[in-house]
Design a protein around this motif. Structure first.
Motif, short mmCIF file in Angstrom:
data_model
loop_
_atom_site.label_atom_id
_atom_site.label_comp_id
_atom_site.label_asym_id
_atom_site.label_seq_id
_atom_site.Cartn_x
_atom_site.Cartn_y
_atom_site.Cartn_z
N ALA A 62 -23.17 46.77 -18.42
CA ALA A 62 -24.20 46.32 -17.48
C ALA A 62 -23.70 46.35 -16.05
CB ALA A 62 -24.65 44.90 -17.85
N LEU A 63 -22.46 45.93 -15.82
CA LEU A 63 -21.90 45.93 -14.47
C LEU A 63 -21.75 47.35 -13.92
CD1 LEU A 63 -20.71 44.47 -12.06
CD2 LEU A 63 -18.55 44.25 -13.29
N LEU A 64 -21.26 48.25 -14.76
CA LEU A 64 -21.09 49.63 -14.32
C LEU A 64 -22.45 50.33 -14.19
CD1 LEU A 64 -17.93 50.74 -16.32
CD2 LEU A 64 -18.11 49.90 -13.97
N MET A 65 -23.42 49.96 -15.03
CA MET A 65 -24.76 50.52 -14.89
C MET A 65 -25.38 50.09 -13.57
SD MET A 65 -28.09 50.01 -17.37
CE MET A 65 -28.27 48.27 -16.93
N MET A 66 -25.12 48.85 -13.16
CA MET A 66 -25.62 48.36 -11.88
C MET A 66 -25.09 49.25 -10.74
SD MET A 66 -25.20 44.55 -10.23
CE MET A 66 -26.56 43.85 -9.28
N ARG A 67 -23.81 49.55 -10.80
CA ARG A 67 -23.23 50.42 -9.77
C ARG A 67 -23.87 51.81 -9.80
NH1 ARG A 67 -19.94 54.51 -8.62
NH2 ARG A 67 -18.55 54.30 -6.81
N GLU A 68 -24.05 52.36 -10.99
CA GLU A 68 -24.63 53.69 -11.10
C GLU A 68 -26.06 53.73 -10.57
OE1 GLU A 68 -23.05 56.67 -12.20
OE2 GLU A 68 -21.46 55.24 -11.69
N MET A 69 -26.81 52.66 -10.74
CA MET A 69 -28.18 52.62 -10.24
C MET A 69 -28.22 52.48 -8.73
SD MET A 69 -30.18 50.32 -13.13
CE MET A 69 -31.79 50.55 -12.34
N ILE A 70 -27.15 51.95 -8.14
CA ILE A 70 -27.11 51.75 -6.69
C ILE A 70 -26.55 52.97 -5.97
CG2 ILE A 70 -26.05 50.38 -4.84
CD1 ILE A 70 -26.12 48.01 -6.84
N GLY A 72 -24.56 55.72 -7.87
CA GLY A 72 -23.98 56.70 -8.78
C GLY A 72 -25.00 57.68 -9.31
N SER A 73 -24.81 58.09 -10.55
CA SER A 73 -25.63 59.14 -11.15
C SER A 73 -27.07 58.71 -11.40
CB SER A 73 -25.00 59.58 -12.47
OG SER A 73 -24.91 58.48 -13.38
N LEU A 74 -27.34 57.40 -11.40
CA LEU A 74 -28.69 56.90 -11.65
C LEU A 74 -29.39 56.42 -10.38
CD1 LEU A 74 -27.84 54.76 -14.83
CD2 LEU A 74 -28.76 57.09 -14.77
N ALA A 75 -28.81 56.73 -9.22
CA ALA A 75 -29.32 56.19 -7.95
C ALA A 75 -30.50 56.96 -7.39
CB ALA A 75 -28.19 56.15 -6.91
N LYS A 76 -30.70 58.20 -7.85
CA LYS A 76 -31.77 59.02 -7.28
C LYS A 76 -32.69 59.55 -8.38
CE LYS A 76 -29.02 60.55 -3.31
NZ LYS A 76 -28.51 61.73 -2.55
N PRO A 77 -33.39 58.67 -9.07
CA PRO A 77 -34.31 59.14 -10.11
C PRO A 77 -35.49 59.88 -9.50
CG PRO A 77 -34.65 56.80 -9.72
CD PRO A 77 -33.45 57.20 -8.90
N LEU A 78 -35.94 60.93 -10.18
CA LEU A 78 -37.14 61.62 -9.73
C LEU A 78 -38.34 60.69 -9.87
CD1 LEU A 78 -36.56 65.09 -11.42
CD2 LEU A 78 -36.16 64.48 -9.02
N LYS A 79 -39.35 60.93 -9.08
CA LYS A 79 -40.54 60.08 -9.15
C LYS A 79 -41.13 60.15 -10.55
CE LYS A 79 -44.69 58.89 -6.58
NZ LYS A 79 -45.54 59.19 -5.40
N LEU A 167 -34.17 51.68 -6.11
CA LEU A 167 -33.75 50.46 -5.43
C LEU A 167 -33.85 50.62 -3.92
CD1 LEU A 167 -30.60 49.68 -7.60
CD2 LEU A 167 -32.77 48.43 -7.63
N TYR A 168 -34.35 49.56 -3.26
CA TYR A 168 -34.44 49.59 -1.80
C TYR A 168 -33.06 49.57 -1.17
CZ TYR A 168 -35.51 48.36 3.00
OH TYR A 168 -35.58 48.37 4.37
N LEU A 169 -32.11 48.88 -1.77
CA LEU A 169 -30.75 48.86 -1.23
C LEU A 169 -30.21 50.28 -1.08
CD1 LEU A 169 -28.24 47.21 -0.37
CD2 LEU A 169 -27.51 47.28 -2.76
N THR A 170 -30.51 51.13 -2.05
CA THR A 170 -30.04 52.51 -2.02
C THR A 170 -30.80 53.34 -0.99
OG1 THR A 170 -29.51 52.36 -4.38
CG2 THR A 170 -29.65 54.56 -3.42
N SER A 171 -32.11 53.32 -1.07
CA SER A 171 -32.90 54.19 -0.19
C SER A 171 -32.74 53.80 1.28
CB SER A 171 -34.38 54.15 -0.60
OG SER A 171 -34.91 52.84 -0.47
N SER A 172 -32.70 52.51 1.58
CA SER A 172 -32.55 52.08 2.98
C SER A 172 -31.19 52.44 3.53
CB SER A 172 -32.80 50.58 3.09
OG SER A 172 -31.84 49.85 2.34
N SER A 173 -30.16 52.37 2.70
CA SER A 173 -28.82 52.71 3.16
C SER A 173 -28.70 54.20 3.47
CB SER A 173 -27.78 52.31 2.11
OG SER A 173 -27.79 50.91 1.91
#
Length: 390
Positions: A62-70, A72-79, A167-173
């Motif tokens: 779960a902790l590493l998945m959180m990082r990946e969503m922010i 990593g590989s899961l940070a830019k999902p297609l619409k 995530l907004y944290l990702t897109s805004s950064s």
């Protein structure tokens, strides 16, 4: 530095599971404690024990998945793409979201960040900080409704560019938003992980290629581990490196000769230590949080202990890196190595299949108690049941 992480409704974890790096009121081994602000005391290492399939690795996941969503590989999902939603399965209510929450320090500032999501979208998200010792909201989000305290119009524009499954944290950064950039950079620069089944040599190879003190430090650690390696050679391309180990041997006439082996010809334990020592040194150089599943996999117990001692020793770990790991190695249940607040357990309830995470301190063990023996006797739970009727 990491203060606390919690996860709800992920794999075997139904109710909220929390791991905390906050030091308890324990006067033993005070020299290993670290502080983000000169006041609060944190532990540098946490060990999580539990039986197979108890769910201890799910906390790491779960902790590493959180990082990946922010970042990593899961940070830019297609619409419209699905999110990595793996809720607790043994329930009639399968619609509850997964929730991930974390509290950490970056450049002396405390941050609290979290979000919830299901298969299709981010349901909620928030970020707070304590710039002057007082809590202040940076942003909050409920589906497509946002609240901001600074640069409101600019951030509303960025929010409009953020798809519902991102995530907004990702897109805004990505748009260099000053309000979220620092909070984002902690995940990018100060949180790294390693799963038990994988061996990643990338960090160690990079250090060897740089040469100089970084390479020499890796060589010193390999020699301390008594692996008989006196040098490394890296050839091939960056995408497909070829790693060779150099051994210096003495023949019957007292003459020294050098022999070269491919890293793949070395033992699995040597390969494992080689891959990990680069990550360890990088983490200590940057003051990162290192998350490792089954730290002892294919390694001698003394090598595992050495890796932990490096993080515990503040003369070596001067930038206050932290380590969270899962393990079955009862040899590490030593109160001369780990404080009582550094030992945690994961136990799965056989009736409802839910994972519970708790600390050794809940049992108030004596300072001289044999923790390893107590654990194997089932005094703290989190062990497999062997025997009985099938």
């Amino acid at each position: 530095m990491l203060l606390q992480f919690s996860v709800t409704n992920h794999r075997s974890i139904k109710n909220t599971a929390v791991i905390s790096m906050k030091a308890a009121a324990d006067k033993t081994m005070k020299e290993v404690l670290i502080s983000p602000d000169g006041k609060k005391e944190l532990v540098p290492v946490i060990a999580i024990y539990g039986a197979n399939a108890a769910g201890k690795s799910n906390v790491i996941h779960a902790l590493l998945m959180m990082r990946e969503m922010i970042c990593g590989s899961l940070a830019k999902p297609l619409k419209g793409a699905e999110l990595p939603y793996e809720p607790f399965a043994f329930t009639d209510d399968c619609k509850k979201p997964t929730e991930l929450d974390i509290i950490y320090y970056y450049n002396g500032i405390r941050y609290s960040y979290g979000f919830s999501f299901d298969k299709e979208k981010i349901i909620s998200e928030y970020l707070y900080h304590w710039p002057n010792g007082r809590e202040a909201l940076i942003f909050s989000r409920e589906k497509d409704r946002y609240e901001f305290r600074e640069s409101i119009q600019e951030q509303l524009t960025l929010a409009g560019r953020t798809s519902e499954n991102r995530l907004y944290l990702t897109s805004s950064s990505e748009w260099n938003c000053a309000q979220t950039e620092k909070a984002y950079m902690w995940f990018r620069n100060n949180l790294n992980g390693l799963i038990a089944s994988g061996i990643s040599d990338e960090t160690t190879i990079e250090a060897i290629r740089k040469g100089g003190e970084e390479k020499q430090r890796i060589l010193r650690e390999m020699l301390l581990a008594d692996l008989g390696i006196c040098n490394f050679e890296v050839t091939g391309t960056k995408e497909k490196p070829i790693i060779s180990t150099v051994h210096k041997l003495t023949d019957d006439n007292g003459k020294q000769k050098k022999f070269t082996l491919l890293l793949g010809q070395e033992s699995v334990g040597t390969q494992r230590f080689f891959s990990r020592i680069g990550m360890w040194i990088e983490a200590m150089n940057s003051g990162s949080v290192l998350v490792v599943d089954e730290i002892e996999a294919s390694m001698h117990p003394l090598l595992t202990r050495h890796l932990i001692e490096m993080i515990q020793d503040q003369t070596i770990n001067q930038n206050h890196a932290q380590l969270i790991f899962t393990t079955h190695d009862t040899g590490l249940l030593d109160l001369k190595l780990l404080r009582r607040d550094q030992i945690w357990f994961a136990e799965k309830d056989e009736k409802n299949m839910q994972t519970d995470i708790y600390a050794l301190t809940e049992f108030s063990p004596r300072k001289d108690e044999n923790i390893a023996r107590g654990y194997l006797q089932g005094r703290y739970g989190a062990i497999p049941f062997i025997g009985g009727e099938i």
